[in-house]
Design a protein around this motif. Structure first.
Motif, PDB file in Angstrom:
ATOM      1  N   LEU A 141       0.819  -1.214   0.000  1.00  0.00           N
ATOM      2  CA  LEU A 141       0.000   0.000   0.000  1.00  0.00           C
ATOM      3  C   LEU A 141       0.851   1.261   0.000  1.00  0.00           C
ATOM      4  CD1 LEU A 141      -2.794  -1.103   2.487  1.00  0.00           C
ATOM      5  CD2 LEU A 141      -3.112  -0.522   0.079  1.00  0.00           C
ATOM      6  N   PHE A 142       1.952   1.246   0.750  1.00  0.00           N
ATOM      7  CA  PHE A 142       2.803   2.422   0.823  1.00  0.00           C
ATOM      8  C   PHE A 142       3.532   2.695  -0.481  1.00  0.00           C
ATOM      9  CE2 PHE A 142       2.991   2.395   5.620  1.00  0.00           C
ATOM     10  CZ  PHE A 142       2.559   3.695   5.764  1.00  0.00           C
ATOM     11  N   THR A 143       3.954   1.634  -1.161  1.00  0.00           N
ATOM     12  CA  THR A 143       4.805   1.819  -2.330  1.00  0.00           C
ATOM     13  C   THR A 143       4.063   1.771  -3.659  1.00  0.00           C
ATOM     14  OG1 THR A 143       5.316  -0.556  -2.391  1.00  0.00           O
ATOM     15  CG2 THR A 143       6.802   0.863  -1.131  1.00  0.00           C
ATOM     16  N   GLU A 144       2.778   1.494  -3.627  1.00  0.00           N
ATOM     17  CA  GLU A 144       2.028   1.387  -4.882  1.00  0.00           C
ATOM     18  C   GLU A 144       2.104   2.666  -5.699  1.00  0.00           C
ATOM     19  OE1 GLU A 144      -1.914   2.287  -5.539  1.00  0.00           O
ATOM     20  OE2 GLU A 144      -2.493   2.289  -3.438  1.00  0.00           O
ATOM     21  N   GLN A 145       2.067   2.497  -6.987  1.00  0.00           N
ATOM     22  CA  GLN A 145       2.040   3.631  -7.910  1.00  0.00           C
ATOM     23  C   GLN A 145       0.900   3.406  -8.897  1.00  0.00           C
ATOM     24  OE1 GLN A 145       5.897   4.923  -9.493  1.00  0.00           O
ATOM     25  NE2 GLN A 145       6.877   3.590  -7.984  1.00  0.00           N
ATOM     26  N   GLU A 146      -0.153   4.205  -8.700  1.00  0.00           N
ATOM     27  CA  GLU A 146      -1.336   4.142  -9.561  1.00  0.00           C
ATOM     28  C   GLU A 146      -1.891   2.716  -9.647  1.00  0.00           C
ATOM     29  OE1 GLU A 146      -0.230   5.876 -13.260  1.00  0.00           O
ATOM     30  OE2 GLU A 146      -0.032   7.887 -12.434  1.00  0.00           O
ATOM     31  N   GLY A 147      -1.942   2.062  -8.483  1.00  0.00           N
ATOM     32  CA  GLY A 147      -2.548   0.736  -8.425  1.00  0.00           C
ATOM     33  C   GLY A 147      -1.615  -0.417  -8.732  1.00  0.00           C
ATOM     34  N   PHE A 148      -0.344  -0.140  -8.956  1.00  0.00           N
ATOM     35  CA  PHE A 148       0.628  -1.188  -9.256  1.00  0.00           C
ATOM     36  C   PHE A 148       1.715  -1.255  -8.190  1.00  0.00           C
ATOM     37  CE2 PHE A 148      -1.206  -0.524 -13.441  1.00  0.00           C
ATOM     38  CZ  PHE A 148      -1.291  -1.818 -13.937  1.00  0.00           C
ATOM     39  N   PHE A 149       2.144  -2.469  -7.888  1.00  0.00           N
ATOM     40  CA  PHE A 149       3.261  -2.701  -6.983  1.00  0.00           C
ATOM     41  C   PHE A 149       4.461  -3.069  -7.843  1.00  0.00           C
ATOM     42  CE2 PHE A 149       5.521  -5.839  -4.124  1.00  0.00           C
ATOM     43  CZ  PHE A 149       6.065  -4.873  -3.285  1.00  0.00           C
ATOM     44  N   LEU A 150       5.495  -2.215  -7.839  1.00  0.00           N
ATOM     45  CA  LEU A 150       6.594  -2.339  -8.793  1.00  0.00           C
ATOM     46  C   LEU A 150       7.886  -2.859  -8.180  1.00  0.00           C
ATOM     47  CD1 LEU A 150       6.095   1.115 -10.584  1.00  0.00           C
ATOM     48  CD2 LEU A 150       4.995  -1.060 -11.108  1.00  0.00           C
ATOM     49  N   GLU A 151       7.924  -3.002  -6.867  1.00  0.00           N
ATOM     50  CA  GLU A 151       9.169  -3.393  -6.201  1.00  0.00           C
ATOM     51  C   GLU A 151       9.537  -4.842  -6.524  1.00  0.00           C
ATOM     52  OE1 GLU A 151      10.865  -1.261  -3.437  1.00  0.00           O
ATOM     53  OE2 GLU A 151       9.942   0.041  -4.932  1.00  0.00           O
ATOM     54  N   THR A 152      10.843  -5.137  -6.559  1.00  0.00           N
ATOM     55  CA  THR A 152      11.272  -6.518  -6.744  1.00  0.00           C
ATOM     56  C   THR A 152      11.058  -7.287  -5.436  1.00  0.00           C
ATOM     57  OG1 THR A 152      13.557  -6.166  -6.018  1.00  0.00           O
ATOM     58  CG2 THR A 152      13.058  -5.733  -8.350  1.00  0.00           C
ATOM     59  N   LEU A 153      10.888  -8.589  -5.543  1.00  0.00           N
ATOM     60  CA  LEU A 153      10.673  -9.398  -4.344  1.00  0.00           C
ATOM     61  C   LEU A 153      11.907  -9.402  -3.453  1.00  0.00           C
ATOM     62  CD1 LEU A 153       8.592 -12.484  -5.530  1.00  0.00           C
ATOM     63  CD2 LEU A 153       7.828 -10.288  -4.630  1.00  0.00           C
ATOM     64  N   ALA A 154      13.086  -9.340  -4.050  1.00  0.00           N
ATOM     65  CA  ALA A 154      14.315  -9.321  -3.256  1.00  0.00           C
ATOM     66  C   ALA A 154      14.384  -8.059  -2.398  1.00  0.00           C
ATOM     67  CB  ALA A 154      15.536  -9.417  -4.166  1.00  0.00           C
ATOM     68  N   ASP A 155      14.104  -6.912  -3.005  1.00  0.00           N
ATOM     69  CA  ASP A 155      14.117  -5.647  -2.254  1.00  0.00           C
ATOM     70  C   ASP A 155      12.996  -5.618  -1.228  1.00  0.00           C
ATOM     71  OD1 ASP A 155      16.304  -4.743  -3.606  1.00  0.00           O
ATOM     72  OD2 ASP A 155      15.191  -3.490  -5.015  1.00  0.00           O
ATOM     73  N   THR A 156      11.843  -6.154  -1.604  1.00  0.00           N
ATOM     74  CA  THR A 156      10.702  -6.175  -0.693  1.00  0.00           C
ATOM     75  C   THR A 156      11.017  -6.999   0.545  1.00  0.00           C
ATOM     76  OG1 THR A 156       9.126  -5.920  -2.514  1.00  0.00           O
ATOM     77  CG2 THR A 156       8.277  -6.825  -0.448  1.00  0.00           C
ATOM     78  N   ALA A 157      11.603  -8.168   0.344  1.00  0.00           N
ATOM     79  CA  ALA A 157      11.944  -9.042   1.469  1.00  0.00           C
ATOM     80  C   ALA A 157      12.881  -8.335   2.440  1.00  0.00           C
ATOM     81  CB  ALA A 157      12.586 -10.328   0.949  1.00  0.00           C
ATOM     82  N   LYS A 158      13.892  -7.654   1.918  1.00  0.00           N
ATOM     83  CA  LYS A 158      14.828  -6.938   2.779  1.00  0.00           C
ATOM     84  C   LYS A 158      14.128  -5.808   3.521  1.00  0.00           C
ATOM     85  CE  LYS A 158      17.918  -6.031  -0.411  1.00  0.00           C
ATOM     86  NZ  LYS A 158      19.172  -5.518  -1.025  1.00  0.00           N
ATOM     87  N   SER A 159      13.226  -5.149   2.838  1.00  0.00           N
ATOM     88  CA  SER A 159      12.575  -3.979   3.419  1.00  0.00           C
ATOM     89  C   SER A 159      11.626  -4.335   4.558  1.00  0.00           C
ATOM     90  CB  SER A 159      11.807  -3.209   2.333  1.00  0.00           C
ATOM     91  OG  SER A 159      12.697  -2.661   1.389  1.00  0.00           O
ATOM     92  N   ILE A 160      10.987  -5.498   4.481  1.00  0.00           N
ATOM     93  CA  ILE A 160      10.024  -5.865   5.532  1.00  0.00           C
ATOM     94  C   ILE A 160      10.625  -6.825   6.555  1.00  0.00           C
ATOM     95  CG2 ILE A 160       8.069  -5.499   3.983  1.00  0.00           C
ATOM     96  CD1 ILE A 160       7.777  -8.565   3.829  1.00  0.00           C
ATOM     97  N   GLY A 161      11.916  -7.133   6.396  1.00  0.00           N
ATOM     98  CA  GLY A 161      12.570  -7.997   7.358  1.00  0.00           C
ATOM     99  C   GLY A 161      12.142  -9.451   7.271  1.00  0.00           C
ATOM    100  N   ALA A 162      11.944  -9.943   6.057  1.00  0.00           N
ATOM    101  CA  ALA A 162      11.535 -11.337   5.847  1.00  0.00           C
ATOM    102  C   ALA A 162      12.487 -11.988   4.852  1.00  0.00           C
ATOM    103  CB  ALA A 162      10.105 -11.394   5.325  1.00  0.00           C
ATOM    104  N   SER A 163      12.424 -13.306   4.753  1.00  0.00           N
ATOM    105  CA  SER A 163      13.233 -14.008   3.771  1.00  0.00           C
ATOM    106  C   SER A 163      12.565 -13.908   2.398  1.00  0.00           C
ATOM    107  CB  SER A 163      13.394 -15.481   4.155  1.00  0.00           C
ATOM    108  OG  SER A 163      12.152 -16.167   4.017  1.00  0.00           O
ATOM    109  N   TYR A 164      13.365 -14.149   1.366  1.00  0.00           N
ATOM    110  CA  TYR A 164      12.809 -14.134   0.011  1.00  0.00           C
ATOM    111  C   TYR A 164      11.735 -15.213  -0.121  1.00  0.00           C
ATOM    112  CZ  TYR A 164      12.519 -14.307  -5.068  1.00  0.00           C
ATOM    113  OH  TYR A 164      12.059 -14.288  -6.366  1.00  0.00           O
ATOM    114  N   ARG A 165      11.988 -16.376   0.459  1.00  0.00           N
ATOM    115  CA  ARG A 165      11.036 -17.488   0.362  1.00  0.00           C
ATOM    116  C   ARG A 165       9.709 -17.136   1.021  1.00  0.00           C
ATOM    117  NH1 ARG A 165      13.020 -23.400   1.972  1.00  0.00           N
ATOM    118  NH2 ARG A 165      14.277 -22.940   0.128  1.00  0.00           N
TER     119      ARG A 165
END
Length: 219
Positions: free
Chosen positions: A155-179
């Motif tokens: 919700l924070f990073t969406e741009q005009e209804g799309f989520f564009l972040e890579t899963l690798a960056d997302t995992a690091k950002s939320i403190g979770a593993s890629y899996r």
């Protein structure tokens, strides 16, 4: 997005800088994904945020990034460095959406800003507010699941209804593993909350996404 002179004057007045000589100030515009500050590097500008979203991360010893917070709309970047007398950025800040700031050359305005009592009071309130938010978020983040943190991040990073972040960056950002992140993304797709389109994800059911997000993340 256009930034008007009136809007700049209103922001400068808000921070009690109207009586200062700001001839060397500049309007800076960052596009999504563009680096605003790099942790550990010299700060060129003290920034007054006009609009936009930017994620603020800190790097751990093993090189992983941890998402600290977002600047949304008006705010200050460089307040911690200013009050500790440091010229080195203590966090990495990257634009999520178009991000517009007023930049004051840091070394030129450093002492002038410290001598402005009303502005220093503004800094104090800003730092106190950030401390409270950070403390509250640290506790609440520890109590919420990876899915809740991921939904908030989308919700924070969406741009005009799309989520564009890579899963690798997302995992690091939320403190979770890629899996973990990959598994939750697949669950959201299966439940019809988001839908993969090429290499990005479209938000399909915003209401359901909101219902899976802790209220705190939306403050």
């Amino acid at each position: 997005m256009n930034i008007t002179e009136q809007r700049i004057k209103r922001l400068i007045s808000h921070f009690h800088l109207s009586d200062m000589d700001l001839d060397d100030s500049v309007v800076l515009r960052f596009m999504p994904g563009e680096l605003i500050l790099q942790e550990g590097r010299d700060m060129e500008y003290f920034l007054l945020v006009v609009s936009g979203k930017a994620k603020v991360c800190s790097a751990s010893a093993d090189g992983k990034d941890f998402l600290l917070c977002y600047y949304i709309s008006e705010g200050i970047i460089g307040d911690v460095e200013l009050m500790t007398g440091s010229h080195i950025a203590n966090a990495t800040i990257r634009a999520v959406t178009e991000f517009i700031c007023i930049g004051l050359p840091y070394r030129k305005y450093e002492e002038k800003l410290k001598q402005n009592l009303l502005f220093v009071n503004d800094i104090g309130r800003e730092l106190a507010s950030k401390l409270l938010r950070s403390s509250k978020k640290s506790v609440i983040t520890a109590l919420h699941s990876c899915e809740e943190r991921l939904c908030a991040y989308i919700l924070f990073t969406e741009q005009e209804g799309f989520f564009l972040e890579t899963l690798a960056d997302t995992a690091k950002s939320i403190g979770a593993s890629y899996r973990q992140t990959f598994r939750i993304i697949n669950t959201l797709c299966r439940d019809g909350v988001i839908r993969k389109e090429d290499r990005v994800y479209r938000i399909v059911d915003r209401g359901e996404l909101l219902s899976r997000t802790p209220d705190f993340y939306l403050e």
